[in-house]
Design an enzyme around this catalytic site. Structure first.
Site, PDB file in Angstrom:
ATOM      1  N   SER A  42       0.794  -1.231   0.000  1.00 31.23           N
ATOM      2  CA  SER A  42       0.000   0.000   0.000  1.00 31.23           C
ATOM      3  C   SER A  42       0.821   1.274   0.000  1.00 31.23           C
ATOM      4  O   SER A  42       0.291   2.353  -0.272  1.00 31.23           O
ATOM      5  CB  SER A  42      -0.922   0.022   1.224  1.00 31.23           C
ATOM      6  OG  SER A  42      -0.162  -0.075   2.412  1.00 31.23           O
ATOM      7  N   ASP A 332      -3.247   7.758   8.561  1.00 31.81           N
ATOM      8  CA  ASP A 332      -4.083   6.840   9.335  1.00 31.81           C
ATOM      9  C   ASP A 332      -3.153   6.076  10.276  1.00 31.81           C
ATOM     10  O   ASP A 332      -2.014   6.475  10.479  1.00 31.81           O
ATOM     11  CB  ASP A 332      -4.921   5.920   8.423  1.00 31.81           C
ATOM     12  CG  ASP A 332      -4.075   5.027   7.512  1.00 31.81           C
ATOM     13  OD1 ASP A 332      -2.875   4.824   7.807  1.00 31.81           O
ATOM     14  OD2 ASP A 332      -4.613   4.529   6.509  1.00 31.81           O
ATOM     15  N   HIS A 335      -0.290   4.547   7.603  1.00 27.43           N
ATOM     16  CA  HIS A 335       0.329   5.217   6.468  1.00 27.43           C
ATOM     17  C   HIS A 335       0.667   6.677   6.746  1.00 27.43           C
ATOM     18  O   HIS A 335      -0.153   7.401   7.305  1.00 27.43           O
ATOM     19  CB  HIS A 335      -0.605   5.147   5.254  1.00 27.43           C
ATOM     20  CG  HIS A 335      -1.021   3.767   4.911  1.00 27.43           C
ATOM     21  ND1 HIS A 335      -2.201   3.218   5.351  1.00 27.43           N
ATOM     22  CD2 HIS A 335      -0.395   2.811   4.194  1.00 27.43           C
ATOM     23  CE1 HIS A 335      -2.293   1.979   4.902  1.00 27.43           C
ATOM     24  NE2 HIS A 335      -1.208   1.718   4.212  1.00 27.43           N
TER      25      HIS A 335
END
Length: 357
Positions: A42, A332, A335
């Site tokens: 991600s 978050d 990340h």
């Protein structure tokens, strides 16, 4: 526990700004990098998970609120992710294009493609646990990409793209933080030294596969200080939510081993550029010295409470989401923010880019 198993870790990095018509970063000897190709998780995913049935998705607000037209595209941040910034910094393109994008055009193939899928890892079980695209399938997509290059632009152009492109592999964070520590599944079979051995073996095999397909410029990222991610602080940091040193030590052990392995491969392939990229120290420095970079909040993300929210838990119902994410290290609970990525990218490119000359 099942809820936590759905939400876990991804990691870190990011880059500066520029117009895609002109490269800011120059290589020695008038060398060029015509395309950027990405594999992994991600940190560099630009939307591969959008059509998957998985909790590892981010194609909804508040993700992307600082992206173009406040568009949530499947990038796991408030804005651009490192893949976008690297492409931009090298003068290749303004954004990194996902291989499965419905808007993919033949000319996009010449600038490189992004195969990364949030939640993936070197360990095949990691992607299985998250219901995302494993590295093995990312590799198969890459082979399809090579076929499309040949069909559209011929053998010679394809070989040039493969040998001169910058290929980045960003993985291992989900393996260590999620599959090993957070879920505890791999703890049943391995201790940390033996599990990191497995990850290094899998990473080495992946790099060898890429080399066999014609890739000659590869940058492989190490693991970040995973014990300092907000979610890992919440799970393992006690009441004070401190960084968990045991997890950081696992990252460092993996990094030491993968760096050594990549050095061996580089020696065996003198015509190739195989580079280990250290992300651990730059990110830890930001976390430990945030004010040096104009940042303030290091132990929680901007989204919601910032302690557990990521993926589907970071959504429009999170009314507590901060108004000024430029002061936060993390967007978050896993990340970094666009601002953090921007700082990291500048440091990483300045340090490593000429290793690919």
């Amino acid at each position: 526990m099942e809820l936590w198993n759905v939400v876990f870790v991804w990691c870190v990095l990011r880059l500066g700004f520029l117009h895609h018509t002109e490269a800011i970063v120059k290589l020695r000897g008038n060398e060029t990098i015509p395309a950027l190709i990405l594999f992994g998780d991600s940190i560099v995913d630009t939307g591969a998970n959008n059509n998957l049935i998985t909790a590892f998705k981010s194609n909804f607000p508040p993700y992307g609120r600082d992206f173009h037209a406040a568009q949530p595209t499947g990038r796991f941040s408030n804005g651009k992710v490192p893949s976008d910034f690297v492409a931009e910094e090298l003068g290749i393109n303004e954004y990194s294009v996902t291989y499965t994008s419905p808007n993919l055009q033949p000319d996009d193939l010449l600038k490189g493609i992004n195969f990364a899928s949030g939640g993936a890892g070197y360990d095949p079980f990691t992607a299985q646990l998250a219901s995302v695209v494993p590295l093995s399938e990312q590799l198969e997509q890459f082979k399809e990409y090579i076929g499309k290059l040949k069909a559209n632009f011929g053998e010679a152009k394809t070989n040039f793209i493969l040998s001169k492109s910058l290929v980045l592999v960003v993985s291992s964070s989900n393996d260590i933080a999620n599959t090993y520590f957070a879920s505890g599944i791999r703890k049943l079979d391995y201790d940390v030294p033996s599990y990191t051995d497995v990850l290094v073996q899998l990473a080495s095999s992946f790099v060898k596969e890429l080399y066999g397909l014609g890739v000659r410029r590869m940058g492989v990222f190490g693991a970040p200080p995973l014990g300092c991610l907000p979610f890992m602080r919440t799970m393992f940091g006690g009441l004070e939510r401190k960084c968990r040193e045991e997890i950081n030590m696992a990252s460092k052990l993996f990094n030491s081993k993968i760096s050594s392995e990549l050095h061996k491969l580089h020696q065996n392939w003198p015509q190739a550029k195989i580079v280990y990229i250290n992300i651990y120290d730059p990110l830890l420095n930001i976390i430990q010295n945030p004010m040096k970079y104009g940042l303030e909040v290091v132990d929680r993300g901007c989204c919601g409470t910032g302690s557990v929210e990521a993926g589907i838990l970071c959504n429009p119902l999170d009314l507590q989401t901060c108004t000024d994410d430029s002061k936060y290290v993390f967007w978050d609970s896993y990340h970094p923010t666009q601002r953090t990525y921007q700082i990291l990218v500048g440091e990483i490119l300045n340090k490593y880019v000429n290793n690919f000359s």
